[in-house]
Structure formats: C-alpha cells, structure tokens
Design a protein around this motif. Structure first.
Motif, mmCIF file in Angstrom:
data_model
loop_
_atom_site.group_PDB
_atom_site.id
_atom_site.type_symbol
_atom_site.label_atom_id
_atom_site.label_comp_id
_atom_site.label_asym_id
_atom_site.label_seq_id
_atom_site.Cartn_x
_atom_site.Cartn_y
_atom_site.Cartn_z
ATOM 1 N N SER A 1 -10.959 3.628 24.899
ATOM 2 C CA SER A 1 -11.998 2.592 24.928
ATOM 3 C C SER A 1 -11.448 1.220 24.552
ATOM 4 O O SER A 1 -12.022 0.203 24.920
ATOM 5 C CB SER A 1 -13.132 2.955 23.981
ATOM 6 N N GLY A 2 -10.358 1.192 23.776
ATOM 7 C CA GLY A 2 -9.837 -0.081 23.302
ATOM 8 C C GLY A 2 -10.626 -0.635 22.138
ATOM 9 O O GLY A 2 -10.372 -1.739 21.685
ATOM 10 N N ARG A 3 -11.615 0.128 21.655
ATOM 11 C CA ARG A 3 -12.447 -0.311 20.525
ATOM 12 C C ARG A 3 -12.082 0.498 19.281
ATOM 13 O O ARG A 3 -11.767 1.685 19.383
ATOM 14 C CB ARG A 3 -13.913 -0.086 20.850
ATOM 15 N N PRO A 4 -12.157 -0.130 18.130
ATOM 16 C CA PRO A 4 -11.922 0.624 16.886
ATOM 17 C C PRO A 4 -13.006 1.692 16.704
ATOM 18 O O PRO A 4 -14.172 1.456 17.009
ATOM 19 C CB PRO A 4 -12.042 -0.439 15.795
ATOM 20 N N ILE A 5 -12.594 2.852 16.222
ATOM 21 C CA ILE A 5 -13.536 3.934 15.937
ATOM 22 C C ILE A 5 -13.153 4.585 14.621
ATOM 23 O O ILE A 5 -12.034 4.448 14.156
ATOM 24 C CB ILE A 5 -13.554 5.002 17.052
ATOM 25 N N GLY A 6 -14.066 5.298 14.032
ATOM 26 C CA GLY A 6 -13.781 6.084 12.839
ATOM 27 C C GLY A 6 -13.354 7.486 13.262
ATOM 28 O O GLY A 6 -13.604 7.905 14.391
ATOM 29 N N VAL A 7 -12.704 8.189 12.369
ATOM 30 C CA VAL A 7 -12.269 9.556 12.656
ATOM 31 C C VAL A 7 -12.609 10.460 11.473
ATOM 32 O O VAL A 7 -12.628 10.017 10.331
ATOM 33 C CB VAL A 7 -10.749 9.619 12.955
ATOM 34 N N PRO A 8 -12.872 11.739 11.764
ATOM 35 C CA PRO A 8 -13.282 12.656 10.690
ATOM 36 C C PRO A 8 -12.123 13.393 10.027
ATOM 37 O O PRO A 8 -12.203 14.583 9.768
ATOM 38 C CB PRO A 8 -14.202 13.627 11.434
ATOM 39 N N TYR A 9 -11.026 12.705 9.807
ATOM 40 C CA TYR A 9 -9.882 13.328 9.153
ATOM 41 C C TYR A 9 -9.130 12.285 8.341
ATOM 42 O O TYR A 9 -9.366 11.097 8.470
ATOM 43 C CB TYR A 9 -8.947 14.013 10.159
ATOM 44 N N GLY A 10 -8.232 12.733 7.506
ATOM 45 C CA GLY A 10 -7.490 11.839 6.638
ATOM 46 C C GLY A 10 -6.245 11.274 7.295
ATOM 47 O O GLY A 10 -5.619 11.912 8.128
ATOM 48 N N THR A 11 -5.897 10.067 6.920
ATOM 49 C CA THR A 11 -4.697 9.392 7.384
ATOM 50 C C THR A 11 -4.328 8.322 6.351
ATOM 51 O O THR A 11 -5.175 7.896 5.558
ATOM 52 C CB THR A 11 -4.907 8.755 8.776
ATOM 53 N N ASP A 12 -3.090 7.898 6.354
ATOM 54 C CA ASP A 12 -2.666 6.833 5.443
ATOM 55 C C ASP A 12 -3.002 5.441 5.972
ATOM 56 O O ASP A 12 -2.785 4.444 5.281
ATOM 57 C CB ASP A 12 -1.152 6.912 5.201
ATOM 58 N N ALA A 13 -3.532 5.364 7.175
ATOM 59 C CA ALA A 13 -3.814 4.070 7.798
ATOM 60 C C ALA A 13 -4.658 3.130 6.937
ATOM 61 O O ALA A 13 -4.346 1.933 6.871
ATOM 62 C CB ALA A 13 -4.462 4.274 9.165
ATOM 63 N N PRO A 14 -5.702 3.597 6.273
ATOM 64 C CA PRO A 14 -6.487 2.657 5.457
ATOM 65 C C PRO A 14 -5.671 1.985 4.362
ATOM 66 O O PRO A 14 -5.925 0.834 4.008
ATOM 67 C CB PRO A 14 -7.594 3.530 4.854
ATOM 68 N N HIS A 15 -4.678 2.679 3.834
ATOM 69 C CA HIS A 15 -3.843 2.090 2.777
ATOM 70 C C HIS A 15 -3.001 0.943 3.332
ATOM 71 O O HIS A 15 -2.838 -0.092 2.679
ATOM 72 C CB HIS A 15 -2.946 3.154 2.152
ATOM 73 N N TYR A 16 -2.466 1.132 4.541
ATOM 74 C CA TYR A 16 -1.709 0.044 5.183
ATOM 75 C C TYR A 16 -2.632 -1.102 5.556
ATOM 76 O O TYR A 16 -2.311 -2.273 5.353
ATOM 77 C CB TYR A 16 -0.978 0.549 6.419
ATOM 78 N N ALA A 17 -3.792 -0.766 6.121
ATOM 79 C CA ALA A 17 -4.744 -1.798 6.531
ATOM 80 C C ALA A 17 -5.218 -2.625 5.340
ATOM 81 O O ALA A 17 -5.447 -3.827 5.475
ATOM 82 C CB ALA A 17 -5.926 -1.154 7.249
ATOM 83 N N ALA A 18 -5.350 -1.994 4.192
ATOM 84 C CA ALA A 18 -5.802 -2.707 2.989
ATOM 85 C C ALA A 18 -4.823 -3.792 2.563
ATOM 86 O O ALA A 18 -5.209 -4.742 1.880
ATOM 87 C CB ALA A 18 -6.021 -1.725 1.844
ATOM 88 N N THR A 19 -3.566 -3.682 2.975
ATOM 89 C CA THR A 19 -2.578 -4.711 2.653
ATOM 90 C C THR A 19 -2.571 -5.842 3.665
ATOM 91 O O THR A 19 -1.813 -6.795 3.522
ATOM 92 C CB THR A 19 -1.160 -4.112 2.582
ATOM 93 N N GLY A 20 -3.406 -5.709 4.704
ATOM 94 C CA GLY A 20 -3.455 -6.730 5.743
ATOM 95 C C GLY A 20 -2.597 -6.393 6.951
ATOM 96 O O GLY A 20 -2.525 -7.170 7.893
ATOM 97 N N CYS A 21 -1.941 -5.261 6.910
ATOM 98 C CA CYS A 21 -1.087 -4.838 8.023
ATOM 99 C C CYS A 21 -1.948 -4.246 9.139
ATOM 100 O O CYS A 21 -2.705 -3.298 8.898
ATOM 101 C CB CYS A 21 -0.097 -3.790 7.527
ATOM 102 N N PRO A 22 -1.875 -4.788 10.351
ATOM 103 C CA PRO A 22 -2.618 -4.190 11.460
ATOM 104 C C PRO A 22 -2.204 -2.722 11.616
ATOM 105 O O PRO A 22 -1.021 -2.398 11.568
ATOM 106 C CB PRO A 22 -2.195 -5.007 12.677
ATOM 107 N N THR A 23 -3.167 -1.846 11.770
ATOM 108 C CA THR A 23 -2.901 -0.414 11.728
ATOM 109 C C THR A 23 -3.591 0.306 12.880
ATOM 110 O O THR A 23 -4.751 0.033 13.174
ATOM 111 C CB THR A 23 -3.407 0.169 10.401
#
Length: 74
Positions: A16-38
């Motif tokens: 879709s090219g759109r951001p979506i949520g997912v029902p599983y764990g990943t480290d991506a939110p930790h990287y995104a919280a630093t401002g790093c596109p994830t």
C-alpha cells in the motif's frame, strides 16, 4: 517522510505504501524513537516466522530481493 521513488518498489509489488501497525514485536519502535526512519520489511508470513517448521515461498523471496535491490539502487 520517505521519498516517492523509495516507496514505488513496495507499491509496484502490491504494497500500500502507507504505514500500518502489526500484531507482533519488533525493535523498530526503539529506532524510530531516536528519530531514525524505520521500516519493517521481509518476505513470508508472520504466522510462519520463527516456528519449528518455518518456510518461505521462493517467489516471495525473489520479490523481496528485487524490492530491496531497487531500494538500494536509488
């Protein structure tokens, strides 16, 4: 915000090219919280991931490798 040329590979293959949520764990939110596109991306189904009989359809692997190649090439 991602550049359109970076997203086109995902949309060309049915994404879709759109951001979506997912029902599983990943480290991506930790990287995104630093401002790093994830981006969380990979072939296969999360239902089969990390199981005793995990498998991947070769066509999904081929498609993912083409998307990643095009992404890195830009």
């Amino acid at each position: 915000m991602p550049q359109p040329c970076r997203i086109s590979g995902f949309t060309a293959c049915g994404g879709s090219g759109r951001p979506i949520g997912v029902p599983y764990g990943t480290d991506a939110p930790h990287y995104a919280a630093t401002g790093c596109p994830t981006v969380v991306f990979g072939p296969g189904s999360i239902n089969q991931a990390h199981t005793a009989d995990e498998w991947l359809d070769i066509e999904q692997l081929r498609t993912a490798s083409e998307i990643l190649y095009d992404f890195a090439r830009v």
